[in-house]
Design a protein around this motif. Structure first.
Motif, short mmCIF file in Angstrom:
data_model
loop_
_atom_site.label_atom_id
_atom_site.label_comp_id
_atom_site.label_asym_id
_atom_site.label_seq_id
_atom_site.Cartn_x
_atom_site.Cartn_y
_atom_site.Cartn_z
N SER A 139 6.16 0.82 -7.70
CA SER A 139 5.87 -0.57 -8.03
C SER A 139 4.95 -1.17 -6.98
N THR A 140 4.00 -1.97 -7.42
CA THR A 140 3.04 -2.57 -6.49
C THR A 140 3.61 -3.80 -5.79
N SER A 141 4.52 -4.50 -6.47
CA SER A 141 5.02 -5.75 -5.89
C SER A 141 6.36 -5.59 -5.17
N ASP A 146 1.79 8.51 -8.28
CA ASP A 146 1.01 8.18 -7.08
C ASP A 146 1.68 8.91 -5.92
N ARG A 185 8.86 -0.54 -14.68
CA ARG A 185 8.01 -1.19 -13.69
C ARG A 185 8.15 -2.71 -13.77
#
Length: 371
Positions: free
Chosen positions: A32-34, A58, A319
């Motif tokens: 997750s990016t956040s 990733d 996500r």
């Protein structure tokens, strides 16, 4: 019972117990990016669920490190934007291996590296660089005396196989078939690697009104089958039909024996909009249960009795953007790592069920004969 009969029965017992190849059933994971999960927490959850393999979309080194000594097999990915760089500069390929492989291997069981993911679709301008990038990563691993990690790339079924039915007539879409895929198949054959494909029966079901939803969800029913009139084969689920289409397309190019790995598959629990009426939690659960049951049975596909080598469910954790307007919802687990479904993913190491049951039957027979 004489010694010859005993030997023959024992030989039959051994062959029955080992004749069915188990399919490894893993999951995919995207950070997750956040609000990323703790790598250690994630690794502990995967271990607790008895998941034997995970695809890290990733390949963050901290994630790879978290799986050291866990006995969980790792499937790493090289991001699409890096493909031209690795193709043009061998030292950059070596640097990638130094950062993502060398510090952790073999304590972390890295089994596969996919150089790019569905490049033909998302980054068509990158496609001409795929093979060279794969070669550079493979050579870099060899320079590091690492020979047991498979190097491949991942294709999307819908972008390489235009017609899946009948499976026996499937071919790779041109011009990518000759220009991109054929040389890659030759590389995979030389390096004992697998053909990786993202395969979603949900997408094919949505694209054709003639496909019953039960056929896509592994349900038994009077209309849940399709016959390939060329081969006389009856298909009872859409997953097998799509896998055999890939196998047929490879056979046209002379590589029918390459192992196939389904790098992504699944069924969304909600759709992009209200029009996706079949993207429901119920159907998602039915697909996953049907898929796991089918793979564990060890029956393979009509064109390949050993079936696919590995299957990765998309995906382990939903996500942050899943469920929002315009985004499909996936994930076996909620963000708090609680399960979304009423079944356990444990024990998903594979098939061989039929072979084991037959072996157990033979044990009983042997005991009776010895009495």
């Amino acid at each position: 019972m004489n010694s010859v009969a005993f030997y023959l029965l024992l030989l039959l017992l051994t062959s029955a117990a080992t004749s069915t190849t188990a399919t490894t059933i893993g999951v995919t994971y995207t950070t997750s990016t956040s609000s990323p999960l703790s790598p250690d927490k994630l690794a502990a959850k995967v271990v607790s669920m008895n998941i034997p393999s995970i695809r890290l979309l990733d390949s963050n080194p901290t994630l790879i490190r978290a799986f050291a000594y866990t006995n969980v097999s790792l499937f790493l990915s090289v991001p699409n934007p890096l493909v031209p760089l690795l193709a043009s500069n061998r030292s950059l390929a070596m640097r990638w291996c130094y950062r993502h492989v060398l510090p952790f291997y073999p304590r972390a069981k890295i089994s596969t590296i996919s150089v790019g993911n569905d490049v033909v679709s998302y980054s068509p301008d990158v496609s001409p660089f795929l093979l060279r990038a794969m070669q550079n990563v493979h050579l870099s691993l060899a320079d590091l005396r690492i020979y047991k990690i498979s190097v491949s790339t991942t294709f999307s079924f819908f972008n390489i196989v235009p017609t899946a039915f009948p499976p026996s007539s499937a071919q790779f879409q041109e011009p990518n078939g000759e220009v991109i895929i054929r040389p890659i198949l030759q590389f995979l054959e030389r390096t004992n690697s697998s053909f990786l494909v993202n395969l979603f029966p949900y997408n094919m079901y949505r694209s054709s009104f003639s496909i019953p939803v039960g056929f896509a969800l592994f349900e038994e029913g009077p209309f849940n089958f399709r016959d390939d009139l060329t081969t006389g084969v009856r298909y009872r689920n859409l997953f097998d039909m799509m896998v055999d289409a890939v196998i047929s397309a490879m056979a046209v190019m002379g590589h029918e024996n390459l192992p196939v790995v389904v790098a992504e598959t699944g069924w969304p629990s909600s759709g992009i909009d209200g029009g996706e009426v079949d993207a429901t939690l119920l159907y998602s659960e039915m697909y996953l249960k049907g898929l796991l049951g089918h793979l564990r049975s060890g029956g393979g596909t009509p064109l390949r009795r050993e079936g696919v080598a590995e299957v990765y469910v998309f995906e382990l954790v939903e996500r942050d953007d899943d469920g929002k307007r315009g985004v499909r919802n996936w994930g076996l687990l909620h963000r708090n790592l609680s399960s979304k479904y009423g079944f356990e993913f444990s024990g998903c190491g594979g098939g061989g069920g039929n072979g084991r049951r037959f072996a157990e039957f033979l044990v009983v027979v042997m005991v009776c004969l010895l009495m």
